[in-house]
Design a protein around this motif. Structure first.
Motif, short mmCIF file in Angstrom:
data_model
loop_
_atom_site.label_atom_id
_atom_site.label_comp_id
_atom_site.label_asym_id
_atom_site.label_seq_id
_atom_site.Cartn_x
_atom_site.Cartn_y
_atom_site.Cartn_z
N THR A 28 15.31 -12.03 -31.90
CA THR A 28 14.30 -11.02 -32.29
C THR A 28 12.90 -11.63 -32.36
OG1 THR A 28 14.86 -11.39 -34.61
CG2 THR A 28 15.84 -9.48 -33.59
N LYS A 29 12.81 -12.95 -32.56
CA LYS A 29 11.49 -13.57 -32.70
C LYS A 29 11.06 -14.32 -31.43
CE LYS A 29 10.79 -13.36 -37.44
NZ LYS A 29 9.59 -12.79 -38.01
N SER A 30 11.77 -14.15 -30.34
CA SER A 30 11.51 -15.00 -29.17
C SER A 30 10.06 -14.92 -28.69
CB SER A 30 12.48 -14.67 -28.03
OG SER A 30 12.26 -13.35 -27.61
N GLU A 31 9.49 -13.72 -28.71
CA GLU A 31 8.12 -13.55 -28.24
C GLU A 31 7.15 -14.32 -29.15
OE1 GLU A 31 7.30 -12.34 -25.56
OE2 GLU A 31 5.14 -12.01 -25.74
N GLN A 32 7.37 -14.16 -30.47
CA GLN A 32 6.53 -14.85 -31.45
C GLN A 32 6.65 -16.37 -31.31
OE1 GLN A 32 7.24 -13.04 -35.22
NE2 GLN A 32 5.96 -14.51 -36.29
N LEU A 33 7.86 -16.85 -31.04
CA LEU A 33 8.08 -18.29 -30.90
C LEU A 33 7.33 -18.82 -29.68
CD1 LEU A 33 11.90 -18.56 -31.75
CD2 LEU A 33 9.96 -19.13 -33.20
N ARG A 34 7.33 -18.03 -28.62
CA ARG A 34 6.60 -18.45 -27.42
C ARG A 34 5.11 -18.47 -27.67
NH1 ARG A 34 6.50 -15.64 -22.77
NH2 ARG A 34 7.63 -13.86 -23.60
N LEU A 35 4.61 -17.39 -28.32
CA LEU A 35 3.17 -17.28 -28.54
C LEU A 35 2.66 -18.32 -29.52
CD1 LEU A 35 2.66 -13.41 -28.72
CD2 LEU A 35 1.86 -14.98 -26.94
N CYS A 36 3.38 -18.48 -30.64
CA CYS A 36 2.88 -19.35 -31.71
C CYS A 36 3.21 -20.82 -31.48
CB CYS A 36 3.44 -18.93 -33.06
SG CYS A 36 3.01 -17.26 -33.49
N TYR A 37 4.37 -21.09 -30.91
CA TYR A 37 4.81 -22.49 -30.76
C TYR A 37 4.92 -22.92 -29.30
CZ TYR A 37 5.99 -22.27 -35.71
OH TYR A 37 5.92 -22.15 -37.06
N GLY A 38 4.73 -22.00 -28.39
CA GLY A 38 4.87 -22.33 -26.96
C GLY A 38 6.27 -22.81 -26.63
N VAL A 39 7.25 -22.24 -27.29
CA VAL A 39 8.59 -22.75 -27.12
C VAL A 39 9.60 -21.65 -26.81
CG1 VAL A 39 9.34 -22.64 -29.54
CG2 VAL A 39 10.20 -24.45 -28.11
N ASN A 40 10.55 -22.00 -25.98
CA ASN A 40 11.67 -21.11 -25.71
C ASN A 40 12.93 -21.82 -26.21
OD1 ASN A 40 13.54 -19.32 -24.58
ND2 ASN A 40 13.55 -20.45 -22.64
N LEU A 41 13.57 -21.25 -27.22
CA LEU A 41 14.79 -21.87 -27.73
C LEU A 41 15.98 -21.32 -26.96
CD1 LEU A 41 14.06 -21.78 -31.59
CD2 LEU A 41 13.63 -23.62 -29.95
N ASN A 42 16.62 -22.19 -26.20
CA ASN A 42 17.67 -21.76 -25.29
C ASN A 42 19.02 -22.33 -25.77
OD1 ASN A 42 19.00 -20.74 -23.12
ND2 ASN A 42 18.11 -22.15 -21.61
N VAL A 43 19.92 -21.47 -26.19
CA VAL A 43 21.24 -21.94 -26.64
C VAL A 43 22.12 -22.16 -25.42
CG1 VAL A 43 23.33 -21.35 -27.96
CG2 VAL A 43 21.06 -20.77 -28.87
N VAL A 44 22.43 -23.45 -25.15
CA VAL A 44 23.24 -23.77 -23.96
C VAL A 44 24.68 -24.15 -24.32
CG1 VAL A 44 21.31 -24.44 -22.46
CG2 VAL A 44 22.33 -26.14 -24.00
#
Ligand SMILES: NC(=O)C1=CN([C@@H]2O[C@H](COP(=O)(O)OP(=O)(O)OC[C@H]3O[C@@H](n4cnc5c(N)ncnc54)[C@H](OP(=O)(O)O)[C@@H]3O)[C@@H](O)[C@H]2O)C=CC1
Ligand SMILES: N[C@@H](CC=O)C(=O)O
Length: 398
Positions: A28-44
């Motif tokens: 739910t926070k993926s957009e915010q994480l990208r904008l604020c932290y420049g990060v994509n958390l990818n569960v592999v």
């Protein structure tokens, strides 16, 4: 980290309440994480008691969570084409060292062996992976070893703010704001006191509420004393509600007998640099649970205007002249004033009071309904790696 921190690939050890909620928040926070932290958390990578699955492209988190919730197993995920299956998490990690950066351990507590978390955490740290823990057990069994690995190599890290009091930032306040850790104590701990387990606090509060209500009814109907069976059912009903909310341990006797509280107290004291404490001794000699709280204790507390709370307490032995004095430690149900800081910690609240030589007494309390704040604490630790890394990169550019 890959491509300038744009992606952090996560392996999740355990896929129960905490890690499912972590996935929901990341999603739910993926957009915010990208904008604020420049990060994509990818569960592999993800594992539960029956499966250890790896998907190099990354799992679809919403569908992973909904499958596990609906089917109670990851069987149908395992049969997907892009997914590799392994016998356990250790094997999954060892076949994929170059395909992930960070391990999140939210597997069940095992205070004797630390497993399955400990072996995975050890291997991950050895391989320079970052590690975030919600599971207390690896630290209870091997605190010095795991936190020394971090100090010695500087290239791998372990963070564990979610292990202690859910989302309440106890560990962060100790290590960052009180500027003390096991190697660099700036201030000295004089006393710790608190309520660290929400399941038992919930049960105790409900037992008191029930007793008060029954007392009122008794006065109104002159119905005789409260029957023990009523308390028993309040205890069981509230425990079931704690399980439903995802806050009780997989084996709730760890909550009820005070072992979870003892583990948290141990982690807090070790984070403060307290030496010469042994978890086994704390657990076996100084820990009592709420299984001993019965009807007569509740009635007696009520008559005195008090309530019972499961209190964790530690302070150095007075009059000791040693540089590292022995510690008085206890985890026990205690009578506290109904209107005191501890007495007002109700339902699923948790709290702590930290007294040091420089900061006097700092008190913190959290009001947590369920598992979200713990999962948020895991995310907080993951993001603090991102922030640390960004700062290091900026320094390197100067
Ligand atoms: N819940 C909370 O509020 C908090 C929990 N914690 C700690 O976080 C940890 C996780 O808690 P929670 O999510 O509630 O626990 P759950 O019992 O909900 O989840 C545990 C998960 O671990 C899986 N598991 C069991 N054995 C293995 C194994 N050998 N290898 C891989 N996975 C395994 C279980 O599998 P399966 O699904 O097949 O049963 C389950 O998915 C615990 O250590 C707890 O103490 C810390 C703070 C708060
Ligand atoms: N079971 C614990 C949660 C995990 O630490 C609690 O009830 O507080």
């Amino acid at each position: 980290m890959t491509s300038r921190l744009s992606e952090i690939r996560l392996v999740l050890l355990g896929f129960g309440n905490v890690n499912q909620e972590l996935c929901r928040i990341i999603s739910t926070k993926s957009e915010q994480l990208r904008l604020c932290y420049g990060v994509n958390l990818n569960v592999v990578g993800v594992s539960d008691s029956r499966h250890a699955l790896f998907n190099r492209k990354g799992f679809n988190l919403s569908s992973l969570v909904s499958t596990k919730q609906k089917e109670k197993t990851l069987e149908s995920v395992a049969s997907q084409q892009s997914v590799s299956k392994y016998t356990d998490t250790l094997e999954m990690m060892s076949k994929n060292w170059s395909n992930f950066e960070l391990l999140v351990d939210s597997s069940p507590m095992n205070l004797q062996t630390g497993e399955p978390g400990l072996s995975c955490v050890r291997q991950a740290l050895k391989r320079g992976k970052q590690v975030v823990l919600a599971n207390k057990s690896p630290l209870v069994v091997a605190f010095d070893e795991l936190t020394t690995t971090q100090d010695a190599t500087k290239s791998c890290w372990i963070k564990y703010s979610a292990t202690t009091c859910g989302g309440l930032p106890v560990i962060n306040v100790i290590t960052r704001d009180l500027m003390t850790n096991k190697n660099k104590p700036m201030c000295h701990l004089k006393k710790i006191e608190g309520i660290f387990n929400s399941t038992t606090n919930f049960i105790l509060t409900q037992m008191f509420n029930h007793a008060k209500q029954s007392h009122k009814n008794t006065l109104a109907e002159n119905n005789g004393p409260i029957h023990k069976q009523q308390h028993g059912s309040t205890f069981d009903r509230t425990l079931q509600e704690a399980i439903r909310r995802g806050i009780a341990e997989a084996d709730p006797s760890n909550d009820i007998k005070g072992f979870d509280t003892c583990a948290k107290l141990y982690i807090i004291l070790k984070s403060f640099g307290v030496r010469d404490i042994a978890f086994e001794k704390m657990k076996d000699q100084y820990t009592r649970g709420i299984d001993l709280v019965d009807d007569s204790l509740i009635q007696s507390a009520l008559r005195q205007g008090k309530v019972i709370r499961l209190i964790a307490k530690a302070f150095p032995q007075p009059q000791s002249t040693q540089t590292h004095p022995p510690w008085n430690i206890s985890v026990s149900p205690e009578l506290v004033d109904e209107h005191s800081f501890l007495g007002r910690c109700e339902e699923t609240d948790m709290c702590i009071q930290i007294e040091t030589d420089l900061f006097d007494t700092i008190s913190m309390k959290t009001n947590e309904w369920g598992v979200t704040p713990t999962a948020a604490a895991v995310l907080r630790d993951i993001l603090s790696f991102v922030t640390d890394h960004t700062m290091q990169q900026q320094k390197a550019k100067l």
